[in-house]
Each structure stands twice: as C-alpha cells, then as structure tokens.
Design a protein around this motif. Structure first.
Motif, short mmCIF file in Angstrom:
data_model
loop_
_atom_site.label_atom_id
_atom_site.label_comp_id
_atom_site.label_asym_id
_atom_site.label_seq_id
_atom_site.Cartn_x
_atom_site.Cartn_y
_atom_site.Cartn_z
N UNK A 259 -24.89 3.50 -6.54
CA UNK A 259 -26.16 4.31 -6.24
C UNK A 259 -25.42 5.77 -5.86
N UNK A 260 -24.39 5.98 -5.29
CA UNK A 260 -23.64 7.37 -5.30
C UNK A 260 -23.26 7.99 -6.26
N UNK A 261 -22.59 7.18 -7.32
CA UNK A 261 -22.27 7.58 -8.77
C UNK A 261 -23.38 7.89 -9.68
N UNK A 262 -24.60 7.32 -9.49
CA UNK A 262 -25.83 7.67 -10.10
C UNK A 262 -26.37 8.86 -9.66
N UNK A 263 -26.39 9.33 -8.27
CA UNK A 263 -26.91 10.50 -7.65
C UNK A 263 -26.06 11.52 -8.18
N UNK A 264 -24.76 11.61 -8.04
CA UNK A 264 -23.86 12.57 -8.47
C UNK A 264 -24.09 12.78 -9.82
N UNK A 265 -24.12 11.84 -10.58
CA UNK A 265 -24.18 12.01 -12.30
C UNK A 265 -25.48 12.87 -12.43
N UNK A 266 -26.31 12.88 -11.71
CA UNK A 266 -27.79 13.57 -11.94
C UNK A 266 -27.30 14.95 -11.45
N UNK A 267 -26.68 15.20 -10.42
CA UNK A 267 -26.22 16.45 -10.05
C UNK A 267 -25.32 17.07 -11.13
N UNK A 268 -24.27 16.43 -11.48
CA UNK A 268 -23.53 16.85 -12.63
C UNK A 268 -24.52 17.39 -13.96
N UNK A 269 -25.59 16.56 -14.02
CA UNK A 269 -26.30 17.10 -15.29
C UNK A 269 -26.80 18.66 -15.19
N UNK A 270 -27.21 18.68 -13.69
CA UNK A 270 -27.92 20.19 -13.50
C UNK A 270 -26.82 21.40 -13.47
N UNK A 271 -25.43 20.91 -13.00
CA UNK A 271 -24.59 21.81 -13.18
C UNK A 271 -24.11 22.27 -14.61
N UNK A 272 -24.27 21.27 -15.42
CA UNK A 272 -23.88 21.29 -16.89
C UNK A 272 -24.99 22.30 -17.43
N UNK A 273 -26.14 22.12 -17.05
CA UNK A 273 -27.22 23.03 -17.54
C UNK A 273 -26.95 24.47 -17.29
N UNK A 274 -26.42 24.66 -16.12
CA UNK A 274 -26.02 26.08 -15.54
C UNK A 274 -24.44 26.53 -15.73
N UNK A 321 -30.30 26.02 -7.26
CA UNK A 321 -30.55 25.22 -6.18
C UNK A 321 -32.05 24.61 -6.18
N UNK A 322 -32.89 25.67 -6.81
CA UNK A 322 -34.44 25.14 -6.94
C UNK A 322 -34.42 24.07 -7.73
N UNK A 323 -33.82 24.12 -9.00
CA UNK A 323 -33.75 22.61 -9.66
C UNK A 323 -33.29 21.71 -9.08
#
Length: 340
Positions: A259-274, A321-323
C-alpha cells in the motif's frame, strides 16, 4: 551556502532549515571507514552545514566520536549540535553489527531514563564528543514502538527523573533546548502534558507520505510554541529512491508494504509530470509547516552532499503541491511550500 535560520521554541537558539543527520557516520546499515566518515562530515561543513544531530545509539558511540573530531578540527563555534539521552553505553567485549549499526565500538546499550541516568549519559556524550557544549538534548526513543509493554513504566521514569535532569541542565544554561527524539508523534503529544519542551525531533511521521500528525499533535505544538525538527524525511528511503529505481524500496526501516509502494508510485507520477525528483519534494514539504524549524536527512557519502543541497533548493511550483492535494496524495490541510 546560506540557509535560512529558524528559531527553536521560546529559546534564543536558531537552527539552519537543513541539518545533517549523523546516524550514517555511526555505520548505520553499512560500514564507513574513518576516512570516508571524515570526508562526508568535512564536505558537509565546507558546503555550509552547521546543524548536526547525533546520538550515543548511533554506532554505540562511534557517531559522536567522529562528529566531535570534525567539529574540534574546525576550531569554530558557529554550529548547533544535538545529541540524545536515555541509553547508557556498557562494555560488551565485542564489536559487531547490532541495532542496525555495523559498529566497531565494543559497547552495547542499557536504557536508563532516570535522573542519574540522564546526567551520566550527558557527561559521557561530552567526553565522547571531546567538546565542552551540547546545544539541544533529546530524550531518545521513549515510546511504545521501542519499548512495547514496558513503555508506560519507562515513560513515568522519563517524565519524572529524566525530565528533571534535562530541565536542570537547561535552567543552568548548560544546554539551550530540550526535547524528545522519537519515531512516533503520539509519545510527544503525551509528553506535552508532563513538561515544558522546546522542540521534538520527529522521524518519519510528518512527511510527504504521512500527515496524520496534523490532526492534533502539530496544533498543540503551535499553541505552545514548540518546534519540530524532521528526521527521516525520506521515510527510511522510499521517498529518496522512489519505487522504480530499486528492487526493494524501504519504508520505516523495513521493506515497504504494497500500500505504501502504491501511494509513492502515484506521487512519483505527479513528480514526473512536473519534471521533479521525488526526493526534492520530500525534503521541502515539511518545512512549510510553521512549527517545523529544520529537516535533517542522513547523508552517508561525500558526493551526496551537493546533490542533497540541489534537491533542497530545487524550484517546485505551487501547481505541483495543488495537484498532490487534488489527487488526495497529501492532506488538504497541509501547509504547502512557497515557490522559490
């Protein structure tokens, strides 16, 4: 490098917003030669670090010895040094890996949060450091995460005898600030009812990944003007490495659950976008909270000093951050950093 300085509670003490966590130079998880430890500490100093946090527990005295050697060699006093009490080092007759530290020091630990134990620990630290001052003294790992069923008994000892010793040292001007150094905010909240604390060193519990402390603990700190120093801003690694660059990401000193890996992967996706490293967001996020005075990542290699500074100084737009808030990846009540 010039870092902004932030005041600790109601004291006159000011610390750099980026500090240096010294568990790594106590051989946390891997051996570091004396020369390599010297190199990383000297590189940190040369790049402008002046806020150092160590503990007797880090390598069973090894970190304190190495940090003290570096600070003495500089012959300057413009630094802030913290260490911890609650563990007395006892001769063990052997030197090997224990408690996660691959130490060369032939000592083991005995928990002691009594008045006498805290005074002894403080004096022993001064001797290991080879210095005549410690600025911040933390009571180390007094919580159920470390002590399990023995927590309540030891907590009572700590809040009476141990706190009395720390408060006396503060009143005498021997140290400038006192607090707890722990991995759980709940015991800090509990301690607020038993003493006048200047600051808490909280490892891993107010990060890009976790904001539960916003609900009750951090508001209480605001009311009492009690500062927070954030240790473990990478949550033991996963917010530094992400999920894709390592075969087994670590969280909270152990392999990360799914569950932690999944959440961090979603944060990573936003990081990639920016186009941002996740580690940059992890370093900068906690400092937006008005209680947070400093963030102190551990750095175990000299070449990582500059990269840590680059992450700390990276430009992160408010839209990032808003994203994260809109996607439910950080709490919508989290203060967010201002664009640099």
């Amino acid at each position: 490098m010039l870092l902004d300085k932030r005041k600790i509670g109601n004291t006159s003490l000011r610390v750099d917003s980026l500090g240096f966590g010294c568990a790594s130079v106590g051989n946390l998880y891997r051996m570091l030669s004396d020369q390599d430890a010297c190199d990383v500490l000297n590189q940190a100093w040369e790049k402008g670090f002046r806020h150092f946090d160590t503990a007797p527990h880090y390598g069973q005295g090894l970190s304190e010895r190495r940090v003290g050697d570096m600070l003495r060699s500089r012959g300057e006093s413009d630094y802030v040094l913290s260490t911890k009490v609650g563990r007395i080092l006892k001769p063990a007759g052997y030197a090997k890996e224990r408690h996660g530290f691959r130490s060369t020091m032939p000592f083991d630990i005995e928990y002691d949060y009594s008045y006498d134990g805290v005074m002894r620990s403080f004096e022993h630290s001064l001797q290991r450091l080879g210095l005549d001052r410690i600025d911040i003294l933390y009571m180390h790992d007094i919580g159920s995460v470390t002590h399990g069923d023995a927590h309540e008994l030891l907590f009572d000892q700590a809040m009476t005898g141990g706190y009395k010793a720390m408060d006396e040292l503060r009143q005498q001007g021997v140290i400038k600030a006192i607090g707890l150094g722990v991995n759980e905010y709940q015991v800090c909240e509990q301690a607020l009812e038993h003493g006048d604390w200047d600051c808490f060193l909280l490892a891993g519990r107010y990060t890009l990944l976790e904001q539960e402390a916003l609900h009750s603990f951090l508001p209480k700190c605001e009311q009492r003007n009690c500062s927070i120093i954030i240790g473990g801003p990478y949550n033991s690694g996963i917010l530094a490495t992400g999920t894709r660059k390592v075969s087994e990401p670590y969280y909270n000193y152990a392999p990360a659950p799914q569950n932690i890996i999944n959440k961090v992967a979603k944060i990573e996706a936003v990081c990639d976008e920016f186009g941002l490293p996740i580690a940059a967001a992890a370093l900068q996020f906690p400092l937006a909270h008005p209680c947070v005075a400093s963030v102190i990542p551990g750095v175990g290699k000299a070449k990582m000093i500059q990269s840590t500074l680059d992450l700390f100084n990276a430009d992160i737009p408010a839209e990032f951050w808003q994203s994260l808030i809109l996607q439910g990846l950080i709490s919508d009540s989290s203060p967010i950093p201002k664009a640099k």
